[in-house]
Design an enzyme around this catalytic site. Structure first.
Site, mmCIF file in Angstrom:
data_model
loop_
_atom_site.group_PDB
_atom_site.id
_atom_site.type_symbol
_atom_site.label_atom_id
_atom_site.label_comp_id
_atom_site.label_asym_id
_atom_site.label_seq_id
_atom_site.Cartn_x
_atom_site.Cartn_y
_atom_site.Cartn_z
ATOM 1 N N ASN A 132 0.815 -1.237 0.129
ATOM 2 C CA ASN A 132 -0.067 -0.042 -0.064
ATOM 3 C C ASN A 132 0.873 1.215 0.078
ATOM 4 O O ASN A 132 1.575 1.630 1.190
ATOM 5 C CB ASN A 132 -0.807 -0.127 1.249
ATOM 6 N N LYS A 167 0.282 4.313 -0.307
ATOM 7 C CA LYS A 167 -0.494 5.528 0.217
ATOM 8 C C LYS A 167 -0.117 6.455 -0.738
ATOM 9 O O LYS A 167 -0.160 6.504 -1.857
ATOM 10 C CB LYS A 167 -0.083 5.671 1.679
ATOM 11 N N HIS A 212 -9.731 1.607 4.106
ATOM 12 C CA HIS A 212 -8.430 1.674 4.936
ATOM 13 C C HIS A 212 -8.660 2.533 6.055
ATOM 14 O O HIS A 212 -9.495 3.602 5.892
ATOM 15 C CB HIS A 212 -7.180 2.095 3.882
ATOM 16 N N GLU A 250 -7.072 4.983 7.123
ATOM 17 C CA GLU A 250 -6.729 6.331 7.055
ATOM 18 C C GLU A 250 -8.078 7.068 6.198
ATOM 19 O O GLU A 250 -8.256 8.204 6.691
ATOM 20 C CB GLU A 250 -5.567 6.516 6.255
ATOM 21 N N GLU A 310 -6.120 -4.914 10.101
ATOM 22 C CA GLU A 310 -5.067 -3.809 10.646
ATOM 23 C C GLU A 310 -5.384 -3.137 11.655
ATOM 24 O O GLU A 310 -6.282 -2.153 11.637
ATOM 25 C CB GLU A 310 -4.856 -2.775 9.270
ATOM 26 N N GLY A 335 1.901 2.186 10.550
ATOM 27 C CA GLY A 335 2.854 3.138 10.611
ATOM 28 C C GLY A 335 3.515 3.588 11.815
ATOM 29 O O GLY A 335 4.005 4.675 12.048
ATOM 30 N N SER A 389 2.809 -2.163 10.226
ATOM 31 C CA SER A 389 4.181 -2.274 10.750
ATOM 32 C C SER A 389 4.618 -3.401 10.368
ATOM 33 O O SER A 389 5.656 -4.198 11.205
ATOM 34 C CB SER A 389 4.597 -2.049 12.146
ATOM 35 N N GLY A 414 2.683 -1.200 4.308
ATOM 36 C CA GLY A 414 2.558 0.340 3.999
ATOM 37 C C GLY A 414 4.154 0.741 3.846
ATOM 38 O O GLY A 414 4.799 0.424 2.703
ATOM 39 N N GLY A 415 4.827 1.225 4.849
ATOM 40 C CA GLY A 415 6.075 1.699 4.788
ATOM 41 C C GLY A 415 7.100 0.976 4.124
ATOM 42 O O GLY A 415 7.997 1.329 3.176
HETATM 43 P P1 PGA Z 1 2.408 0.287 7.736
HETATM 44 O O1 PGA Z 1 1.000 0.714 6.909
HETATM 45 O O2 PGA Z 1 2.944 -1.099 7.114
HETATM 46 O O3 PGA Z 1 3.292 1.326 7.345
HETATM 47 O O4 PGA Z 1 2.163 0.138 9.095
HETATM 48 C C1 PGA Z 1 0.103 -0.758 6.587
HETATM 49 C C2 PGA Z 1 -1.119 -0.063 6.129
HETATM 50 O O5 PGA Z 1 -1.608 1.057 6.465
HETATM 51 O O6 PGA Z 1 -1.477 -0.794 5.220
#
Ligand code: PGA
Length: 254
Positions: free
Chosen positions: A10, A12, A95, A97, A167, A173, A213, A234-235
């Protein structure tokens, strides 16, 4: 029931179309020979360039949202057919967010999920509790509500086409990953809930990812859990070597 592990990135709100193509080319190189299912979910404007760069790689492309209508007066929205025309075959829906910052509700998540399925896109539907919800003992009720709502109107024959991403919002994050046991407990609970809706056969075939994470170091342990079928990353999906290491960890569970 053998479920194929699925790792999705992802990205983002990161990468211009040109930057995205560079990362996609790195992924194409570094993921050669991967065996699990892999996709990257990118900003709308990057879909075409990433799909082009990833041709022949076996890595799929997804979007990060989709509107439920086919077309019309919905300024700023994108339809499932538009996504498909640009080369997307997956879409992240609901998601955290989007739920937290953009007013996404269980109801809109459900409408988007049904629209994605109708168009033949694979929806990756995100569920997960806030830190306050976990601390007040409401993790299971929140996740049950989100899961049941997401599947409203989904035919039993379509259940396997859905991917759920569990999640926990406090893990996204933050570098604070759920433990293997915490993640497995909730993912198993989601599967149980889908089983109550559609029967154990359909629930047993549904793929459920963990997200929050996830990285090269913790991927193996999380994906070693019996109910966890991959990850939404994500990251760590923005760096090709990190993402490749997670894909390798998924491959090693096959
Ligand atoms: P993250 O994000 O791996 O940076 O924690 C995961 C996500 O929001 O899908």
């Amino acid at each position: 029931m053998l479920r194929k592990p699925f790792i999705a990135g992802n990205w983002k709100m990161n990468k211009t179309p040109m930057e995205a193509a560079v990362l996609a080319n790195e992924l194409k190189e570094q993921l050669k020979g991967h065996r699990c299912e892999v996709a990257v979910c990118v900003p709308f404007v990057d879909i075409a360039s990433v799909a082009d760069a990833l041709k022949g790689s076996g890595i799929g492309v997804g979007a990060q949202n989709v509107h439920w209508a086919a077309s019309g007066a919905f300024t700023g929205e994108i339809s499932a057919d538009m996504l498909k025309a640009c080369g997307a075959t997956y879409v992240v829906i609901g998601h955290s967010e989007r739920r937290q910052f953009f007013g996404e509700t269980d109801e809109s998540v459900n409408k988007r999920t049904n629209a994605a399925l109708a168009a033949g896109l694979t929806p990756i539907v995100c569920v997960g509790e806030l830190l306050a919800e976990r601390e007040s003992g409401n993790t299971f009720s929140v996740v049950e509500r989100q899961t049941v709502a997401a599947f409203a109107g989904v035919a039993e024959s379509d259940v396997q086409k859905v991917v759920i991403a569990y999640e926990p919002v406090w893990a996204i994050g933050t570098g604070r990953t759920a433990t293997d046991e915490q993640a497995e407990e909730v993912v198993a609970f989601i599967r149980k809930n889908v089983g109550l809706l559609y029967g154990e056969g359909a629930a047993g075939a549904l793929r459920i990812q963990y997200g929050g994470s996830m990285n090269a170091a913790n991927a193996q342990g999380l994906m070693g859990q019996p109910n966890i079928d991959g990850g939404l990353i994500g990251g760590a999906s923005l760096k090709a070597p990190d993402f490749a290491a997670i894909v390798k960890a998924a491959d090693s569970t096959m």
